[in-house]
Design a protein around this motif. Structure first.
Motif, PDB file in Angstrom:
ATOM      1  N   GLU A  82       0.690  -1.141   0.168  1.00 18.90           N
ATOM      2  CA  GLU A  82      -0.053  -0.047  -0.102  1.00 18.90           C
ATOM      3  C   GLU A  82       0.780   1.272   0.082  1.00 18.90           C
ATOM      4  N   SER A  83       0.712   2.107  -1.213  1.00 21.58           N
ATOM      5  CA  SER A  83       1.527   3.340  -1.054  1.00 21.58           C
ATOM      6  C   SER A  83       2.894   3.450  -0.596  1.00 21.58           C
ATOM      7  N   VAL A 111       0.671  -2.262  -5.153  1.00 24.14           N
ATOM      8  CA  VAL A 111       0.516  -3.380  -6.148  1.00 24.14           C
ATOM      9  C   VAL A 111       0.011  -4.477  -5.071  1.00 24.14           C
ATOM     10  N   SER A 112      -0.817  -5.531  -5.790  1.00 22.44           N
ATOM     11  CA  SER A 112      -1.753  -6.471  -5.266  1.00 22.44           C
ATOM     12  C   SER A 112      -1.278  -7.901  -5.957  1.00 22.44           C
ATOM     13  N   LEU A 113      -1.418  -8.881  -5.315  1.00 19.72           N
ATOM     14  CA  LEU A 113      -1.232 -10.280  -5.857  1.00 19.72           C
ATOM     15  C   LEU A 113      -2.178 -10.916  -5.159  1.00 19.72           C
ATOM     16  N   SER A 114      -3.137 -11.771  -6.136  1.00 21.83           N
ATOM     17  CA  SER A 114      -3.801 -12.802  -5.706  1.00 21.83           C
ATOM     18  C   SER A 114      -3.572 -14.198  -5.782  1.00 21.83           C
ATOM     19  N   GLY A 153      13.927   1.108 -10.209  1.00 16.39           N
ATOM     20  CA  GLY A 153      13.595   0.825  -8.739  1.00 16.39           C
ATOM     21  C   GLY A 153      12.885  -0.285  -8.365  1.00 16.39           C
ATOM     22  N   LYS A 154      12.967  -1.263  -9.265  1.00 18.53           N
ATOM     23  CA  LYS A 154      12.046  -2.656  -9.346  1.00 18.53           C
ATOM     24  C   LYS A 154      12.831  -3.325  -8.096  1.00 18.53           C
ATOM     25  N   THR A 155      14.103  -3.389  -8.140  1.00 17.75           N
ATOM     26  CA  THR A 155      14.891  -4.449  -7.039  1.00 17.75           C
ATOM     27  C   THR A 155      14.416  -3.834  -5.744  1.00 17.75           C
ATOM     28  N   THR A 156      14.425  -2.455  -5.646  1.00 19.58           N
ATOM     29  CA  THR A 156      14.117  -1.631  -4.401  1.00 19.58           C
ATOM     30  C   THR A 156      12.712  -1.903  -3.967  1.00 19.58           C
ATOM     31  N   LEU A 157      11.779  -2.179  -4.957  1.00 26.14           N
ATOM     32  CA  LEU A 157      10.596  -2.523  -4.345  1.00 26.14           C
ATOM     33  C   LEU A 157      10.625  -4.017  -3.820  1.00 26.14           C
ATOM     34  N   PHE A 158      11.243  -4.842  -4.473  1.00 29.07           N
ATOM     35  CA  PHE A 158      11.371  -6.230  -3.906  1.00 29.07           C
ATOM     36  C   PHE A 158      12.041  -6.172  -2.517  1.00 29.07           C
ATOM     37  N   ASN A 159      13.060  -5.555  -2.357  1.00 27.04           N
ATOM     38  CA  ASN A 159      13.759  -5.577  -1.288  1.00 27.04           C
ATOM     39  C   ASN A 159      12.689  -4.979  -0.057  1.00 27.04           C
ATOM     40  N   ILE A 160      11.934  -4.041  -0.342  1.00 30.95           N
ATOM     41  CA  ILE A 160      10.835  -3.687   0.493  1.00 30.95           C
ATOM     42  C   ILE A 160       9.722  -4.693   0.976  1.00 30.95           C
ATOM     43  N   GLY A 206       4.126   3.629   3.722  1.00 29.47           N
ATOM     44  CA  GLY A 206       3.551   2.719   3.237  1.00 29.47           C
ATOM     45  C   GLY A 206       3.625   1.303   3.983  1.00 29.47           C
ATOM     46  N   ARG A 207       2.750   0.283   3.640  1.00 35.08           N
ATOM     47  CA  ARG A 207       2.778  -1.130   4.169  1.00 35.08           C
ATOM     48  C   ARG A 207       2.796  -1.914   3.209  1.00 35.08           C
ATOM     49  N   VAL A 208       3.222  -3.182   3.783  1.00 31.10           N
ATOM     50  CA  VAL A 208       3.069  -4.443   3.123  1.00 31.10           C
ATOM     51  C   VAL A 208       2.515  -5.327   3.868  1.00 31.10           C
TER      52      VAL A 208
END
Ligand SMILES: Nc1ncnc2c1ncn2[C@@H]1O[C@H](COP(=O)(O)OP(=O)(O)OP(=O)(O)O)[C@@H](O)[C@H]1O
Ligand SMILES: [Mg+2]
Lengths: 248, 263
Positions: free
Chosen positions: A6-7, A23-26, A40-47, A57-59
């Motif tokens: 979330e954001s 982003v979301s994943l079902s 920033g793709k890898t950065t997103l995954f690291n988060i 934001g939250r995961v």
């Protein structure tokens, strides 16, 4: 919905890299994150994996807030990061050993998958003795051995030759269906994204935002080797425009 | 792939050594330097053989001191490195002091240690610990610090604890640096043992050296010097074997094609 970000925003020193990314994943879904290098793709995954703390934001994994907490998702990093001092089989079995399984049992479990990954015969070699593609397969197999419900794969097929890539991809898609694995994966390859994903998030801009979200109409309705969505060329064009909005 | 050393690679330094010994023998034969100051190689060889049993009993004592000192030095170095690596503040506080302490010539400490711990094995072992622990600790610390942070991230992503990261990643990853440090430590410690024996004691190669010096037996002097370097060389060779055994992945060769894959 199994995983939700979330954001998410993130800056490094004063450079903002990610801006309000959601982003979301079902369950059972294969969702692709597309974007040019350095976006920033890898950065997103690291988060998502909990290695990095977002600025805001939250995961959320299955309703539980896991922001900044590791060990919930199977994460395959961009580099293969095999431990050079362990034999291939011990590298692959490492996630099991870390969970407390005995070495012998872990090896046995890992051994069963070597054929599927075309890694037969490499079990007792050291990583230095493998080719780039073999190393990537070993790394993918190790990620699979983590056994979580959600997998994050950072360019998992980039070092494979065309033939091996097709077969490893196909195997992976089968596995996903069999065990209801959900996958978020990164690529720069537009065609790869269109071929095997259910949905695509396109990252673009500085700082990166979600420029577009594309529904490819469900990967199961298509053949994973040749089945592009019907409007392949149009989608391709649409993605390219997100990458480089100025040129059109 | 490293080039295999060919026969000539080994022959050339051997020939040079032989020529050196020949020149030495010639100098003695021609009387350029008086024989009592510089014994000829033949006389040194004869002394080496006749004194061998006696020298061996002294060498045994020196070896025991070296082994004990090295063993304790490894443990101390290991603990120091592990603590400093785990607690950044400790490293920042102590590392400079540690480096500074190395400017004290350890040989200068030997008389003090003998005053404190008398003439037995204790002061010798302590001196060896002091000299050997530093290269070991620094080697290990550099090894720990040189680990790819992404590798640590991967371990964390797999929910590995600190101890697991240490066992599976950090320690084996630091082995090459550990062994380079250990090699330096081994040569230091043989020297430290001999030097501390000079200053007092009843046995050991250093004690023997002082005795033959007092009787002006230059030939025996040369013989014992050769023995001391032979002992160091043998220890280093032993260490090379151990390090090969401990790091099989360093000697397994590398990938050379075969699968038709793009890199
Ligand atoms: N730890 C860090 N400190 C400072 N800047 C960083 C750090 N990690 C990443 N960056 C910067 O953030 C940006 C995004 O990097 P990231 O690795 O996420 O890109 P990417 O989309 O994965 O690229 P690629 O496709 O090449 O792997 C880059 O400009 C990078 O320089
Ligand atoms: Mg990346």
């Amino acid at each position: 919905m199994i995983l939700r970000a979330e954001s998410i925003s993130k800056s490094f020193s004063d450079k903002k890299v990610l801006d309000d990314i959601s982003v979301s994943l079902s369950e059972g879904e294969l969702v692709c994150i597309l974007g040019v290098s350095g976006i920033g793709k890898t950065t997103l995954f690291n988060i998502l994996s909990g290695l990095l703390m977002p600025d805001s934001g939250r995961v959320i994994l299955k309703g539980e807030d896991i922001t900044g907490s590791t060990g919930h998702l199977s994460y395959m990093l961009q580099k293969d990061l095999l431990l050079e001092h362990k034999k291939v089989i011990d590298n692959v079995a490492l996630p099991l050993v870390l969970k407390g399984m005995g070495k012998k049992e872990a090896r046995q479990k890992a051994f069963e998958y070597f054929e599927k990954f075309s890694l037969t015969g490499t079990e007792y070699k050291y990583p230095a003795q493998l080719s780039g593609g073999m190393r990537q397969r070993a790394s993918l197999l190790r990620t699979y051995m983590c056994g979580d419900e959600v997998a994050l794969l950072d360019e998992p097929f980039s070092a494979l030759d065309v033939r091996t890539r097709d077969s490893v991809r196909k195997w992976y898609l089968d596995v996903m269906d069999n065990i209801r694995l959900s996958t978020l994966f990164i690529t720069h390859d537009i065609d790869e994204a269109l071929l095997i994903s259910d949905r695509i998030y396109v990252l673009g801009g500085t700082p990166a935002v979600i420029m577009d979200e594309i529904d490819t109409g469900g990967r199961k309705n298509r053949d994973p080797e040749t089945g592009y969505p019907e409007d392949h060329t149009k989608l391709r064009q649409r993605i390219l425009e997100c990458f480089d909005p100025a040129s059109t | 792939m490293k080039r295999r050393p060919s026969i000539t690679d080994k022959l050339i330094p051997l020939a040079a050594l032989l020529i050196l010994i020949l020149v030495w023998e010639l100098i003695c034969l021609l009387g350029i330097v008086p024989g009592y100051m510089l014994p000829s190689p033949v006389r040194v060889g004869a002394a080496f053989i006749s004194e061998f049993p006696l020298m061996m009993s002294h060498a045994w004592v020196t070896l025991c001191e070296t082994a004990a000192g090295l063993f304790l030095g490894i443990i101390l170095g290991f603990i120091t490195a592990a603590v400093m690596d785990t607690f950044g503040t400790v490293k920042r506080a102590l590392y400079p002091i540690l480096v500074l302490s190395q400017t004290i010539p350890t040989v200068a400490l030997a008389p003090l240690l003998i005053l404190w711990f008398s003439y037995g094995m204790a002061p010798k072992v302590i001196l060896i610990v002091l000299t050997s622990f530093f290269p070991i600790a620094v080697g290990l610390m550099d090894g720990f610090a040189g680990i790819d942070p992404d590798q640590i991230n991967l371990m964390r992503a797999m929910k590995a604890g600190k101890l697991q990261i240490f066992i599976h990643l950090k320690f084996p990853g630091a082995l090459p640096e550990f062994f380079s440090g250990l090699k330096i430590a081994v040569s230091y410690s043989v020297v430290s043992a001999v030097v501390s024996e000079w200053l007092g004691g009843t046995s050991g190669l250093g004690v023997y050296m002082i005795r033959v010096k007092k009787s002006y037996s230059y030939d025996k002097m040369f013989a014992v010097i050769i023995l001391v370097s032979a002992v160091s060389l043998m220890l280093i060779a032993l260490l090379n074997i151990i390090s090969r055994k401990a790091m099989p992945w360093k000697h397994c060769g590398s990938y050379n094609g075969g699968e038709g894959e793009s890199k």
